[in-house]
Scaffold this active site. Structure first.
Site, short mmCIF file in Angstrom:
data_model
loop_
_atom_site.label_atom_id
_atom_site.label_comp_id
_atom_site.label_asym_id
_atom_site.label_seq_id
_atom_site.Cartn_x
_atom_site.Cartn_y
_atom_site.Cartn_z
N ASP A 244 -44.95 30.31 -32.70
CA ASP A 244 -45.94 30.53 -33.40
C ASP A 244 -46.42 29.56 -34.69
O ASP A 244 -45.54 28.68 -34.87
CB ASP A 244 -46.19 31.80 -34.07
N TRP A 245 -46.81 29.29 -35.34
CA TRP A 245 -48.03 27.99 -36.16
C TRP A 245 -47.14 28.03 -37.43
O TRP A 245 -46.98 28.88 -37.92
CB TRP A 245 -49.33 28.72 -36.44
#
Ligand code: BGC
Length: 696
Positions: free
Chosen positions: A239-240
């Site tokens: 995930d970012w």
């Protein structure tokens, strides 16, 4: 052309031999917000990703959270995953995925960061609308079709967020105490089953921790379970901003680090990792393995060399896509109450009549908010627009706002993209119900009064309310399921004056309706229903179609009736306890005889269906029933099969379902295949989890 993974691996290994360390490093981290670096001299393109699930997200400047702002990134707005789940229809789920895949390909994307497949453990999670259901079987069946749809366009689907990312509060680091059997057999099993059924080419590892370890660098989760036990050879992206430690993440079987900050060369998988390889602290073979998996992904998508000539081409914003999302929206409207057959209001009868439409959500656009699921919709038919365009002409339709989420003078945007700050702000918190200040309360009082004054002058009143993406959003959770913005006060008073008001609510999960539901005769529910949502609602209200959505989750009277809130817990920023074990959603309410507002699987139609004579077919692989449509309406029923509790599993569980369309007064023999993990059980069949007849 896609060969076997082993063949692709040989090809990837050959390509790898020509790559320098710098080139490999460039391929395994974000060089832009949504892209990695390619290797031009070898014809390896960058990998281009974009968010879903409701459509392909707008274009950002490559290295800044600033929208490009051109007109070419408006797209088809697809009903959210909860809406897809409410259709209980595998074909519609496939069609949703196919629209997303086609548009992603049309927009030149390689990986669509969707679907979210976490189970809806509580109704409080702000991202619930991005998830399908509280039930693992329903989620698996529909998400698998969705993945197949996306990937039919040479675009990778990405299951997220692996794993148990069930709340936004403290989302960057909240830890979970969960028994391993529950984690593996309930929550991880959903991923495993989708992998087996649909072969998603990628998975996104979550921000949160499990047993003290960040998911994005967990050897247990990624190496042991995903790679070794399940043999998954797809691409795993963080995930970012979810990678926290260079060495741990490098050693974990995650292939690419993406983030929200602009210091691309300082991402953990950029210079820091390169230095550790050069100093011998990390073996280069770990990086090679990541690059190989990225190359395999590219080969599967026909992105390299001559394969590019056979990669599928696609378009976006086609008429066909709009027709598909209208079908999904139609299939997902849930009729919860219809006393005195208030609905439908048949068209000839409303000629020369007056309709008052009330409520902020009647006139609101939802597509442009909600966190990373936001999109630029080509258009979005609001309920007010849908009703006017369907009924207009000689029926007069007026609108009153009735309630408001904020003062009309307030502007929402600060100008900074929320995602830019998403690592700094601790990553998520719980919202109150917006304790309104005096000015706001007075304003709402005025809006309410207007409605109460006007409502007696109309033959029909349609209220459209519920939640919106200030509440149902990435980065926020609800503290409770209260209906916000003083809608209770409005509905309470309005239903006193006009008990025939048709109430339609929208949200990502249930809201408390106890203050007025006993007075309400006609009640509809919609999840965020895509660009054609307003048309679908209008068609249901005037009886063009019979509603056929069914609740993919329990609608609780209070959040305290949910096991994730009362037996286990949620909402703490640091630690969550999954003490409810396997008993989530209806499994718990059924076992403990807890009264609910509407049970899992519930939904009415304009018809009366009768299910009878359930029996087994083909050994015990299918349940057969006689289904009768006792009405003059063509309509659809969802026949559901449940496994009853026994000593192997002390909770009821969905093991089969089929959506069956039946002409007015028709009869059909329906067969419902069942998938029973425990085997050898007793089953019951019916229209929802509470209305069942045993299969003999
Ligand atoms: C979200 C992901 C999303 C990513 C990229 C994160 O904040 O959790 O679901 O795919 O951003 O926008």
């Amino acid at each position: 052309m896609e060969g076997s993974i082993q063949t692709l691996r040989y090809r990837a290994e050959e390509i790898l031999e020509d790559l320098t360390l710098d080139e490999k490093i460039g391929m395994i981290h974000g060089d832009e917000l949504f892209r990695t670096k390619g290797v031009e001299r070898l014809g390896i393109p960058p990998l281009s990703m974009s968010d879903g699930p409701c459509g392909v997200r707008a274009e950002f400047h490559p290295r800044e959270w600033v929208s490009v702002g051109n007109t070419d990134d408006y797209v088809t707005y697809i009903p959210c995953n909860s809406a897809i789940a409410a259709t209980w229809d595998r074909q519609l789920a496939r069609s949703a995925g196919s629209v997303l895949g086609e548009e992603a390909r049309g927009r030149g994307k390689d990986v669509m960061l969707a679907p979210g497949v976490n189970l809806k453990r509580t109704p409080l999670c702000g991202r619930n609308f991005e998830y399908f259901s509280e039930d693992p079987y329903l989620t698996t069946e529909l998400a698998s079709e969705y993945v197949k749809g996306v990937q039919s366009w040479d675009v990778a689907a990405c299951l997220k967020h692996f794993a148990i990312n069930h709340q936004e509060t403290g989302r960057l680091g909240v830890d979970a105490e969960i028994d391993t059997d529950v984690l593996e057999e309930l929550y991880l099993q959903v991923y495993k089953d989708i992998i087996d059924a649909a072969d998603p080419y990628s998975i996104m590892s979550a921000y949160n921790k499990i047993h003290g370890e960040y998911c994005s660098q967990s050897k247990y989760l990624l190496n042991e379970v995903l790679r070794e036990r399940w043999g998954y050879q797809g691409f795993v992206v963080s995930d970012w901003g979810a990678v926290n430690d260079t060495k741990l993440a490098a050693e974990a079987a995650i292939d690419c680090e993406m983030s929200v900050t602009y210091d691309f060369d300082e991402y953990k998988f950029a210079n820091p990792l390169k230095k550790m390889v050069e100093s011998g602290e990390i073996d280069e073979s770990l990086i090679d393995e990541k690059v190989i998996r990225i190359l395999i992904l590219m080969l599967r998508l026909n992105m390299i060399g001559e394969d590019r000539m056979i990669r599928k081409d696609a378009s976006y914003n086609t008429f066909a896509a709009r027709a598909k999302v209208l079908d999904i929206a139609r299939g997902s409207v849930v009729l919860l109450k219809n006393e005195d057959n208030i609905l439908p209001i048949i068209r000839p009868e409303i000629k020369e009549k007056r309709i008052l439409v009330v409520g902020e959500n009647a006139n609101k656009i939802h597509s442009n908010s909600g966190g990373s699921a936001e999109i630029k919709a080509l258009y979005e038919i609001s309920p007010l627009m849908g009703l006017k365009s369907r009924i207009g002409g000689s029926t007069k339709i007026d609108y009153l706002q009735g309630y408001c989420s904020k003062l009309n003078s307030e502007t929402a945007s600060s100008g900074t993209n929320w995602q830019e700050l998403s690592l700094e702000n601790g990553g998520g918190s719980a919202l109150g119900n917006g304790d309104a200040d005096k000015e706001l309360r007075e304003f709402r009082g005025k809006l309410r009064e207007e409605v109460l004054q006007a409502c007696t002058e109309y033959e029909y009143i349609i209220f459209v309310g519920g939640l919106n993406h200030n509440i149902d959003s990435e980065g926020v959770d609800r503290r409770n399921i209260e209906l916000p913005y003083e809608q209770n006060e409005l509905l309470d008073a309005l239903l006193d004056k006009r008990p025939d008001t048709i109430v339609a609510l929208t949200g990502g999960a249930c809201v408390d309706m106890s203050k007025w539901i006993h007075k309400c005769k006609a009640l509809l529910w919609m999840y965020y229903n895509g660009m054609e949502g307003g048309n679908a609602l209008a068609e249901v209200i005037v009886g063009d179609i019979s509603p056929s959505g069914r609740l993919p989750e329990t609608f609780y009277i209070s959040e305290k009736d949910c096991s994730g809130v009362s037996v286990g817990d949620c909402g703490d920023e640091k630690m969550v306890h999954y003490r409810e074990r396997f008993h989530i959603g209806y499994r718990h309410t059924c076992k403990e005889n807890i009264k609910v507002l509407f049970p899992f699987g519930y939904g009415l139609s304009y018809s009366e269906f009768e299910i009878s004579d359930p029996s087994f077919n083909r050994g015990m692989e299918e349940v057969r029933v006689m289904l009768k449509n006792n009405s003059d309406f063509d309509a659809t029923e969802v026949v559901q099969v449940y496994r009853l509790p026994d000593e192997k599993a002390d909770y009821i569980q969905l093991v089969g379902f089929e959506k069956v369309y039946l002409k007015a007064n028709g009869t059909i023999n329906a067969s419902i295949p069942i998938k029973d993990r425990q085997g050898d059980g007793k089953y019951a069949v019916g229209k929802n989890v509470l209305e069942l007849i045993p299969v003999q």
